[in-house]
Scaffold this motif. Structure first.
Motif, PDB file in Angstrom:
ATOM      1  N   GLU A 113       0.760  -1.203  -0.175  1.00 31.88           N
ATOM      2  CA  GLU A 113       0.078   0.098   0.021  1.00 31.88           C
ATOM      3  C   GLU A 113       0.825   1.149   0.007  1.00 31.88           C
ATOM      4  O   GLU A 113       0.661   2.156  -0.594  1.00 31.88           O
ATOM      5  N   LEU A 114       2.002   1.088   0.672  1.00 30.65           N
ATOM      6  CA  LEU A 114       2.893   2.311   0.670  1.00 30.65           C
ATOM      7  C   LEU A 114       3.472   2.614  -0.527  1.00 30.65           C
ATOM      8  O   LEU A 114       3.396   3.917  -1.118  1.00 30.65           O
ATOM      9  N   ILE A 115       3.783   1.584  -1.499  1.00 29.35           N
ATOM     10  CA  ILE A 115       4.311   1.874  -2.709  1.00 29.35           C
ATOM     11  C   ILE A 115       3.278   2.385  -3.555  1.00 29.35           C
ATOM     12  O   ILE A 115       3.385   3.306  -4.274  1.00 29.35           O
ATOM     13  N   ALA A 116       1.926   1.761  -3.446  1.00 27.25           N
ATOM     14  CA  ALA A 116       1.017   2.364  -4.176  1.00 27.25           C
ATOM     15  C   ALA A 116       0.628   3.964  -3.923  1.00 27.25           C
ATOM     16  O   ALA A 116       0.397   4.814  -4.901  1.00 27.25           O
ATOM     17  N   ARG A 117       0.879   4.176  -2.717  1.00 27.06           N
ATOM     18  CA  ARG A 117       0.528   5.758  -2.381  1.00 27.06           C
ATOM     19  C   ARG A 117       1.609   6.510  -2.774  1.00 27.06           C
ATOM     20  O   ARG A 117       1.311   7.532  -3.339  1.00 27.06           O
ATOM     21  N   LEU A 118       2.900   5.963  -2.941  1.00 25.14           N
ATOM     22  CA  LEU A 118       3.885   6.773  -3.439  1.00 25.14           C
ATOM     23  C   LEU A 118       3.790   6.949  -4.810  1.00 25.14           C
ATOM     24  O   LEU A 118       3.858   7.975  -5.189  1.00 25.14           O
ATOM     25  N   GLU A 119       3.125   6.023  -5.506  1.00 21.91           N
ATOM     26  CA  GLU A 119       2.918   6.141  -7.213  1.00 21.91           C
ATOM     27  C   GLU A 119       1.995   7.141  -7.311  1.00 21.91           C
ATOM     28  O   GLU A 119       1.745   7.844  -8.225  1.00 21.91           O
ATOM     29  N   GLU A 120       0.862   7.117  -6.356  1.00 26.70           N
ATOM     30  CA  GLU A 120      -0.353   8.124  -6.454  1.00 26.70           C
ATOM     31  C   GLU A 120       0.306   9.467  -6.474  1.00 26.70           C
ATOM     32  O   GLU A 120       0.164  10.634  -7.080  1.00 26.70           O
ATOM     33  N   ALA A 121       1.330   9.708  -5.356  1.00 21.64           N
ATOM     34  CA  ALA A 121       1.678  10.887  -4.993  1.00 21.64           C
ATOM     35  C   ALA A 121       2.801  11.600  -6.131  1.00 21.64           C
ATOM     36  O   ALA A 121       2.576  12.689  -6.390  1.00 21.64           O
ATOM     37  N   TRP A 122       3.314  10.578  -6.652  1.00 23.44           N
ATOM     38  CA  TRP A 122       4.129  10.837  -7.774  1.00 23.44           C
ATOM     39  C   TRP A 122       3.270  11.479  -9.186  1.00 23.44           C
ATOM     40  O   TRP A 122       3.902  12.560  -9.531  1.00 23.44           O
ATOM     41  N   LEU A 123       2.487  10.632  -9.418  1.00 21.94           N
ATOM     42  CA  LEU A 123       1.587  11.175 -10.515  1.00 21.94           C
ATOM     43  C   LEU A 123       0.862  12.371 -10.305  1.00 21.94           C
ATOM     44  O   LEU A 123       0.950  13.415 -10.930  1.00 21.94           O
TER      45      LEU A 123
END
Lengths: 182, 226
Positions: free
Chosen positions: B28-38
């Protein structure tokens, strides 16, 4: 966004591979993978599937939609309708390119698939150009874009957004009092 | 300890985002990071800092890299881990880099916003970014003085950075995908002949509209910029 970054996102999709080696479960940060047993299909992200394939450690099972007959139906549907039809995968273009470039020998009728996907893409991009033109022409402020994939959005992003923003600035300057410094 | 034990520990780390201590899995952490990135890539302004998220991801990466040091080279498992680490690192650096680019572009406004922030409100800058922005401002001022301003007539020797540097254009159009259904989002007219109207944003639908209208929805995670 660079197209390679859209491809990077597509590489997170999962695909089935048939490994020719044994390996216990791998505990990745993003989730567990495996175990791997020779001859038994297992789900892995595309980035790993391509790497294993390059090292000749697996065979890739193409996704269900990557099938010449199914794609032909989709192509006809796309050509018939004015609106965007639903796509078989939200990364259909990138996945086709990646899998056909690196694992064409695992995909039956690979050349036909390449042509069909290119046709679908061209039809959709033509529609996208038309609707972008209409959007700018009618000075709309909102559009709904369901069924468009990230790669498709990305091909018009810079041009469309820059035009819209320039038009907006020009209009803002026409209205005294509302103008701002940019 | 076997490598499998060492690596499976990675699954027990939790990361708290924001004030509420919700436990997140590393995935989930990685998914959050990818959302924040985009979101950061596509939003015209600098978004709220996600320092905690960044720290948690860094922790995961360091932990995994430490474990991998004990594994012999050429191990298949280790090479898969290295590939994953490379991918996460890419997202992380691209995210931080796009924030730095915005800080360089809008530094006076970013600092002004940070100054006027009420106590307890979330910060827009991580401590490192704050230091960077301050230094960037100071260096720019020194540079402008050295090459131009000191040669000007005395009444023209000062410069107001807030006026000299353009603000982020919040009226920019953005593409977005709806994560939580929203009702009655106001769409302002583009021309005088048009009237404003409202749209409902269905979950999963995609839209093209101005950033200003939906900025709060990006901040609270109800929509994702794409």
């Amino acid at each position: 966004m660079d197209p390679s970054e859209v491809e990077f996102l597509a590489e997170k999709e999962t695909v089935k591979v048939i490994p020719n080696f044994s390996l216990d479960k791998i505990y990745l940060i993003g989730g567990d993978l495996g175990p791997f047993n020779p001859g038994l299909p297992v789900d892995v992200p595309v980035w790993l599937a391509l790497n294993l394939k390059q090292r000749q450690k697996c065979r890739i099972v193409p996704p269900e939609w990557m099938d010449a007959d199914k794609l032909e139906e989709i192509r006809e549907q796309e050509r018939k309708e004015d609106a965007f039809s639903p796509v078989p995968s939200c990364h259909y273009m990138e996945l086709t390119k990646l899998l056909l470039n690196h694992a064409a020998d695992d995909i039956p009728r690979a050349d036909e698939i390449r042509t069909l996907v290119k046709d679908i893409w061209d039809t959709r991009i033509a529609k996208l150009r038309l609707s972008a033109d209409r959007f700018v022409g009618q000075q709309e402020a909102h559009a709904r874009l369901d069924n468009l994939t990230l790669m498709e959005i990305n091909t018009t992003r810079d041009f469309l957004l820059d035009s819209l923003n320039s038009m907006h600035k020009l209009r803002a300057n026409l209205q005294p009092g509302k103008s701002q410094d940019y | 300890r076997t490598m499998a034990d060492a690596l499976s520990d990675a699954g027990d780390l939790s990361g708290g985002e924001g004030s509420q201590d919700d436990v997140m899995t590393p995935a989930e952490l990685i998914a959050r990071l990818e959302e924040a990135w985009l979101n950061e890539k596509f939003s015209p302004e600098l978004l709220e800092s996600k320092s905690e998220l960044v720290e948690c991801v860094m922790e995961q990466l360091t932990h995994m890299e430490e474990n991998l040091q004990r594994v012999r080279k050429g191990d298949l498992k280790a090479s898969v881990h290295h590939m994953e680490i490379g991918r996460i690192r890419y997202v992380l650096s691209s995210y931080l880099r796009s924030r730095l680019q915005k800080i360089e572009k809008f530094f006076p406004h970013v600092l002004e916003k940070e100054k006027s922030r009420a106590d307890g409100d979330p910060s827009f800058l991580s401590p490192e970014e704050f230091a960077f922005a301050k230094e960037y401002l100071a260096n720019t001022e020194v540079y402008l003085k050295a090459v131009a301003l000191r040669h000007m007539p005395p009444n023209l020797q000062s410069i107001d950075m807030l006026k000299a540097i353009p603000e982020p254009c919040l009226d920019s159009f953005v593409f977005l995908r709806v994560k939580e259904r929203q009702e009655k989002i106001l769409v302002e007219p583009e021309t005088d002949e048009q009237r404003e109207y409202v749209v409902d944003l269905e979950e999963g639908s995609q839209h093209l509209m101005r950033y200003r209208t939906i900025a709060p929805l990006v901040a609270n995670g109800a929509v994702q910029l794409i």
